[in-house]
Design a protein around this motif. Sequence first.
Motif, PDB file in Angstrom:
ATOM      1  N   SER A   1      12.154  16.613 114.903  1.00 44.34           N
ATOM      2  CA  SER A   1      12.011  15.230 115.341  1.00 44.34           C
ATOM      3  C   SER A   1      12.464  14.262 114.250  1.00 44.34           C
ATOM      4  CB  SER A   1      10.563  14.948 115.726  1.00 44.34           C
ATOM      5  OG  SER A   1      10.402  13.595 116.075  1.00 44.34           O
ATOM      6  N   ALA A   2      12.047  14.512 113.022  1.00 46.82           N
ATOM      7  CA  ALA A   2      12.427  13.630 111.909  1.00 46.82           C
ATOM      8  C   ALA A   2      13.941  13.658 111.691  1.00 46.82           C
ATOM      9  CB  ALA A   2      11.691  14.039 110.637  1.00 46.82           C
ATOM     10  N   HIS A   3      14.520  14.839 111.756  1.00 45.51           N
ATOM     11  CA  HIS A   3      15.963  14.969 111.564  1.00 45.51           C
ATOM     12  C   HIS A   3      16.720  14.239 112.671  1.00 45.51           C
ATOM     13  CE1 HIS A   3      19.847  17.130 112.082  1.00 45.51           C
ATOM     14  NE2 HIS A   3      19.878  16.983 110.769  1.00 45.51           N
ATOM     15  N   ASP A   4      16.339  14.469 113.914  1.00 45.81           N
ATOM     16  CA  ASP A   4      17.025  13.841 115.037  1.00 45.81           C
ATOM     17  C   ASP A   4      16.821  12.329 115.044  1.00 45.81           C
ATOM     18  OD1 ASP A   4      17.826  16.373 115.706  1.00 45.81           O
ATOM     19  OD2 ASP A   4      16.479  16.575 117.434  1.00 45.81           O
ATOM     20  N   ARG A   5      15.629  11.878 114.627  1.00 45.69           N
ATOM     21  CA  ARG A   5      15.407  10.429 114.548  1.00 45.69           C
ATOM     22  C   ARG A   5      16.258   9.795 113.468  1.00 45.69           C
ATOM     23  NH1 ARG A   5       9.186   8.977 114.401  1.00 45.69           N
ATOM     24  NH2 ARG A   5       8.952  11.130 113.764  1.00 45.69           N
ATOM     25  N   SER A   6      16.433  10.482 112.348  1.00 51.51           N
ATOM     26  CA  SER A   6      17.271   9.913 111.286  1.00 51.51           C
ATOM     27  C   SER A   6      18.714   9.768 111.765  1.00 51.51           C
ATOM     28  CB  SER A   6      17.195  10.762 110.018  1.00 51.51           C
ATOM     29  OG  SER A   6      17.814  12.018 110.212  1.00 51.51           O
ATOM     30  N   ILE A   7      19.185  10.726 112.533  1.00 47.46           N
ATOM     31  CA  ILE A   7      20.537  10.627 113.097  1.00 47.46           C
ATOM     32  C   ILE A   7      20.593   9.477 114.095  1.00 47.46           C
ATOM     33  CG2 ILE A   7      22.217  11.806 114.577  1.00 47.46           C
ATOM     34  CD1 ILE A   7      21.287  14.436 113.206  1.00 47.46           C
TER      35      ILE A   7
ATOM     36  N   ASP B   1      22.870   6.124 114.127  1.00 49.21           N
ATOM     37  CA  ASP B   1      23.690   5.762 115.277  1.00 49.21           C
ATOM     38  C   ASP B   1      23.353   4.383 115.822  1.00 49.21           C
ATOM     39  OD1 ASP B   1      24.935   8.184 114.981  1.00 49.21           O
ATOM     40  OD2 ASP B   1      23.884   9.173 116.645  1.00 49.21           O
ATOM     41  N   VAL B   2      22.107   3.924 115.621  1.00 47.51           N
ATOM     42  CA  VAL B   2      21.758   2.555 116.021  1.00 47.51           C
ATOM     43  C   VAL B   2      22.596   1.574 115.209  1.00 47.51           C
ATOM     44  CG1 VAL B   2      19.939   0.788 115.835  1.00 47.51           C
ATOM     45  CG2 VAL B   2      19.439   2.991 116.878  1.00 47.51           C
TER      46      VAL B   2
ATOM     47  N   GLU C   1      24.844  -1.211 124.687  1.00 45.43           N
ATOM     48  CA  GLU C   1      24.419  -0.098 125.553  1.00 45.43           C
ATOM     49  C   GLU C   1      24.228   1.179 124.736  1.00 45.43           C
ATOM     50  OE1 GLU C   1      23.074   1.823 128.764  1.00 45.43           O
ATOM     51  OE2 GLU C   1      23.564  -0.311 128.703  1.00 45.43           O
ATOM     52  N   ALA C   2      25.136   1.451 123.831  1.00 46.56           N
ATOM     53  CA  ALA C   2      25.022   2.638 122.979  1.00 46.56           C
ATOM     54  C   ALA C   2      23.811   2.513 122.050  1.00 46.56           C
ATOM     55  CB  ALA C   2      26.298   2.832 122.160  1.00 46.56           C
ATOM     56  N   ARG C   3      23.584   1.303 121.549  1.00 45.71           N
ATOM     57  CA  ARG C   3      22.433   1.064 120.686  1.00 45.71           C
ATOM     58  C   ARG C   3      21.134   1.274 121.461  1.00 45.71           C
ATOM     59  NH1 ARG C   3      23.563  -3.966 118.939  1.00 45.71           N
ATOM     60  NH2 ARG C   3      24.966  -3.038 117.426  1.00 45.71           N
ATOM     61  N   LYS C   4      21.085   0.790 122.690  1.00 45.87           N
ATOM     62  CA  LYS C   4      19.901   0.949 123.528  1.00 45.87           C
ATOM     63  C   LYS C   4      19.622   2.426 123.785  1.00 45.87           C
ATOM     64  CE  LYS C   4      17.967  -0.373 127.964  1.00 45.87           C
ATOM     65  NZ  LYS C   4      18.204  -0.994 129.260  1.00 45.87           N
ATOM     66  N   LYS C   5      20.657   3.197 123.997  1.00 47.17           N
ATOM     67  CA  LYS C   5      20.509   4.643 124.232  1.00 47.17           C
ATOM     68  C   LYS C   5      19.888   5.320 123.009  1.00 47.17           C
ATOM     69  CE  LYS C   5      23.274   8.751 125.049  1.00 47.17           C
ATOM     70  NZ  LYS C   5      24.627   9.291 125.101  1.00 47.17           N
ATOM     71  N   GLU C   6      20.297   4.934 121.828  1.00 47.68           N
ATOM     72  CA  GLU C   6      19.753   5.524 120.603  1.00 47.68           C
ATOM     73  C   GLU C   6      18.310   5.081 120.354  1.00 47.68           C
ATOM     74  OE1 GLU C   6      21.150   7.959 119.080  1.00 47.68           O
ATOM     75  OE2 GLU C   6      22.968   7.775 120.277  1.00 47.68           O
ATOM     76  N   VAL C   7      17.996   3.834 120.686  1.00 45.08           N
ATOM     77  CA  VAL C   7      16.615   3.354 120.537  1.00 45.08           C
ATOM     78  C   VAL C   7      15.697   4.133 121.476  1.00 45.08           C
ATOM     79  CG1 VAL C   7      15.090   1.362 120.896  1.00 45.08           C
ATOM     80  CG2 VAL C   7      17.268   1.074 119.694  1.00 45.08           C
TER      81      VAL C   7
ATOM     82  N   VAL D   1      15.897  -1.160 113.542  1.00 45.90           N
ATOM     83  CA  VAL D   1      16.188  -1.499 114.942  1.00 45.90           C
ATOM     84  C   VAL D   1      16.069  -3.004 115.157  1.00 45.90           C
ATOM     85  CG1 VAL D   1      15.361  -1.228 117.325  1.00 45.90           C
ATOM     86  CG2 VAL D   1      15.562   0.783 115.833  1.00 45.90           C
ATOM     87  N   ALA D   2      15.019  -3.617 114.602  1.00 51.42           N
ATOM     88  CA  ALA D   2      14.836  -5.065 114.762  1.00 51.42           C
ATOM     89  C   ALA D   2      15.987  -5.834 114.117  1.00 51.42           C
ATOM     90  CB  ALA D   2      13.500  -5.495 114.156  1.00 51.42           C
ATOM     91  N   LEU D   3      16.421  -5.416 112.942  1.00 48.26           N
ATOM     92  CA  LEU D   3      17.541  -6.087 112.275  1.00 48.26           C
ATOM     93  C   LEU D   3      18.821  -5.962 113.091  1.00 48.26           C
ATOM     94  CD1 LEU D   3      16.849  -5.115 108.554  1.00 48.26           C
ATOM     95  CD2 LEU D   3      16.777  -7.417 109.540  1.00 48.26           C
ATOM     96  N   MET D   4      19.047  -4.792 113.661  1.00 49.71           N
ATOM     97  CA  MET D   4      20.255  -4.612 114.470  1.00 49.71           C
ATOM     98  C   MET D   4      20.184  -5.443 115.750  1.00 49.71           C
ATOM     99  SD  MET D   4      22.504  -2.962 112.929  1.00 49.71           S
ATOM    100  CE  MET D   4      23.648  -2.753 114.284  1.00 49.71           C
ATOM    101  N   GLN D   5      19.016  -5.533 116.341  1.00 51.70           N
ATOM    102  CA  GLN D   5      18.877  -6.349 117.549  1.00 51.70           C
ATOM    103  C   GLN D   5      19.032  -7.833 117.228  1.00 51.70           C
ATOM    104  OE1 GLN D   5      15.128  -4.871 119.055  1.00 51.70           O
ATOM    105  NE2 GLN D   5      16.147  -3.326 120.316  1.00 51.70           N
ATOM    106  N   ALA D   6      18.720  -8.208 115.987  1.00 52.70           N
ATOM    107  CA  ALA D   6      18.896  -9.601 115.561  1.00 52.70           C
ATOM    108  C   ALA D   6      20.320  -9.861 115.091  1.00 52.70           C
ATOM    109  CB  ALA D   6      17.909  -9.932 114.445  1.00 52.70           C
ATOM    110  N   GLY D   7      21.136  -8.814 115.052  1.00 54.58           N
ATOM    111  CA  GLY D   7      22.532  -8.978 114.645  1.00 54.58           C
ATOM    112  C   GLY D   7      22.750  -8.896 113.140  1.00 54.58           C
ATOM    113  N   ASP D   8      21.795  -8.451 112.391  1.00 57.79           N
ATOM    114  CA  ASP D   8      21.907  -8.344 110.929  1.00 57.79           C
ATOM    115  C   ASP D   8      22.268  -6.907 110.535  1.00 57.79           C
ATOM    116  OD1 ASP D   8      21.789  -8.616 108.207  1.00 57.79           O
ATOM    117  OD2 ASP D   8      19.644  -9.049 108.128  1.00 57.79           O
ATOM    118  N   ARG D   9      23.530  -6.583 110.721  1.00 57.10           N
ATOM    119  CA  ARG D   9      23.980  -5.219 110.417  1.00 57.10           C
ATOM    120  C   ARG D   9      23.899  -4.925 108.915  1.00 57.10           C
ATOM    121  NH1 ARG D   9      28.737  -1.953 113.119  1.00 57.10           N
ATOM    122  NH2 ARG D   9      28.654  -0.121 111.808  1.00 57.10           N
TER     123      ARG D   9
END
Length: 151
Positions: A59-65, A69-70, A77-83, A136-144
Amino acid sequence: MQTWKISHRLMAGFGLVVLVLLGMSVFSVLTARGIDGALTANATQNAVIQRAAINFRGSAHDRSIAVRDVVLAPTEEARKKEVEAIARLADFYAKSAAQLDDVLKSASQVPPEVGPMVQSLKDIEARTVATTAKVVALMQAGDRAGAEALQ
């Protein structure tokens, strides 16, 4: 016994040897059954603990990936799939943690070093979940750039 014939003495001696062997056999079988029961119980308990450890690692390994990917997702849409994948993997981790807690609570003897190790895992998981939520919050706010800095 002094008045017994040699044949009677031999039969009595042989009977005594057979009786001792029979007693030792019964004792050995009972002891082996006790050991087998203890090993089976231990193996059953350890199998659950090992499965939880494998699930934690996966789980930890797959979440880090998924977190990576987020950040790298080209579309919303791709970001939502990863979240969603992160949430699913977090639930899987939580179920494994609950199983581990149940096994440790019901175990008759738990080595003293297990408690701090489990607590350490919980602490690490809490920090990791908080960092994942920030990314995730930073990416949703547009702060890559901010999300990449946290990774």
